[in-house]
Design a protein around this motif. Structure first.
Motif, short mmCIF file in Angstrom:
data_model
loop_
_atom_site.label_atom_id
_atom_site.label_comp_id
_atom_site.label_asym_id
_atom_site.label_seq_id
_atom_site.Cartn_x
_atom_site.Cartn_y
_atom_site.Cartn_z
N HIS A 149 -7.50 4.46 -3.22
CA HIS A 149 -6.48 3.45 -2.87
C HIS A 149 -5.34 3.45 -3.89
N ASN A 152 0.84 -1.20 0.00
CA ASN A 152 0.00 0.00 0.00
C ASN A 152 0.87 1.25 0.00
N VAL A 196 -7.24 -5.16 -3.41
CA VAL A 196 -8.34 -4.19 -3.53
C VAL A 196 -8.69 -4.13 -5.03
#
Ligand code: NAG
Ligand code: NAG
Ligand code: NAG
Ligand code: NAG
Length: 355
Positions: free
Chosen positions: A349, A31, A307
């Protein structure tokens, strides 16, 4: 000997290694700092090996989805975003490419004048501009020839040339088209060029595909025609050094046909992620990750997207594939979460797949 090697690596490190703020193991996801606001249908490009730019797309403002001209730039070393001079027009599905310190915005989809009863009406623009990273300024270029305008094309850079393969000229609720022509912008002469006949059309029209140049070849992988569920699993290839030989279709097919995908090449392999129009997930978004080896012409499956997203573009820098923002659900599909119905969901994201 060991010491010498270490010294050699240290010298290499000083000049060539891309500094990254976070580390991750091959085959893993990491991330990164969220994009400044939820966004989808933007263009994504790398500037050198140090930063990544996202341009245009749709952002969410309250319950409205708005087309944007925002240009935002991510610095890989510091894991931070900043906002640069906006594009000269609001655009989604832009065709973008970088050569040196210049970012090219070649068309894309823009808002058409309102039409009675039409909730969504985007049409292709032929407007083309270049952004100079060093001066933070935009300059107009020759527009695309009449009839050649498009958004959602597959973009490939080869020397001084930028190739646009396929794309779409209209996206309305319930209606969209797909383009099969291939055109090129010569960044030296500043003019649009026609390709030789054998190279001037894809074997079949495509939009929302992934592709780019590996070696001398332009690839167009997956994508769709006329609608979210009319997906394709093909790999098309054109040798740019021998365009008269025309487009070829590989015998290798994607494990799962998809459009609205994102991906990028690292070395001789294309990595492809996500997509929209899945009949198997409640959101209609695919989580599949796959890799195509252009040398062996074989596909393999990778760890799914943690995701899952569609409606974004990915870019590879230093053995990582960066995927900023994107849509969390298939556009137009009604998805009920905790009693709330949504027909689209932009994401902030930002993650990367480590090769
Ligand atoms: C990465 O972000 C996603 C979405 O916010 C979250 O679900 C996941 O736990 C995060 N992963 C790590 C390793 O922090
Ligand atoms: C980025 O890194 C790659 C791999 O190390 C190198 O081949 C390429 O020339 C670099 N590009 C720029 C613009 O520095
Ligand atoms: C691009 O334009 C320049 C200047 O006109 C020309 O010399 C060059 O051959 C063109 N490149 C290609 C690949 O056509
Ligand atoms: C990926 O999506 C498939 C449906 O296509 C689902 O069966 C699977 O559980 C998902 N995997 C992960 C890790 O989310």
């Amino acid at each position: 000997m060991r010491l010498l090697e270490i010294a050699g690596l240290a010298v290499l490190g000083l000049f060539e290694v891309t500094v990254t703020a976070t580390s991750c193991k091959p085959g893993e996801w990491v991330n990164l700092s969220s994009v400044p606001e939820p966004r989808q249908e933007h263009g994504t490009v790398a500037i050198g090996n140090t930063s990544i730019a996202i341009l245009g797309g749709n952002v969410e403002k309250g319950s409205d989805k708005m087309m944007t001209d925002l240009l935002q730039i991510y610095d890989i070393a510091s894991d931070k975003w900043r906002t640069a001079s906006p594009a000269p027009y609001k655009v989604n599905h832009p065709n973008v490419a970088v050569i040196g310190r210049k970012l090219y915005l070649l068309g894309g989809l823009v808002e058409a004048p309102p039409s009675p009863g039409m909730s969504l009406n985007w049409v292709a623009s032929k407007s083309s501009h270049v952004y100079d990273v060093s001066t933070d300024t935009w300059t107009a270029l020759s527009p695309m020839p009449n009839g050649a305008e498009r958004g959602s094309a597959i973009v490939g850079v080869y020397g001084e040339m930028i190739y646009l393969a396929g794309g779409m000229t209209v996206l309305q609720a319930g209606y969209q088209d797909a383009v099969d022509s291939v055109i090129a912008f010569n960044t030296t002469s500043g003019t649009w060029q026609r390709l030789v006949e054998a190279a001037a059309e894809l074997p079949e029209s495509r939009q929302h595909a992934v592709g780019g140049v590996v070696g001398d070849s332009l690839y167009v992988i997956g994508g769709r025609r006329y609608g979210q569920k009319n997906v394709r699993d093909t790999v098309f290839e054109l040798n740019l050094a021998d365009q008269g030989a025309g487009w070829k279709t590989s015998d290798a097919r994607m494990p799962v046909a998809r459009g609205g995908i994102n991906g990028a090449a690292v070395g001789t392999k294309f990595y492809i992620f996500g997509g929209e129009g899945s009949p198997d997930t409640p959101t209609g978004v695919f989580n599949q990750s796959e890799v195509f080896d252009t040398e062996s012409q074989k596909w393999s499956e990778l760890k799914p997207m943690p995701v899952p997203r569609h409606g974004t573009q990915a870019v590879a820098v230093g053995g990582r594939i960066y995927i900023p923002g994107g849509g969390l659900q298939q556009d137009g599909k009604e998805v009920v979460t905790n009693g709330v119905t949504t027909t689209g969901k932009e994401s902030a994201h930002f993650d990367a797949y480590c090769v």
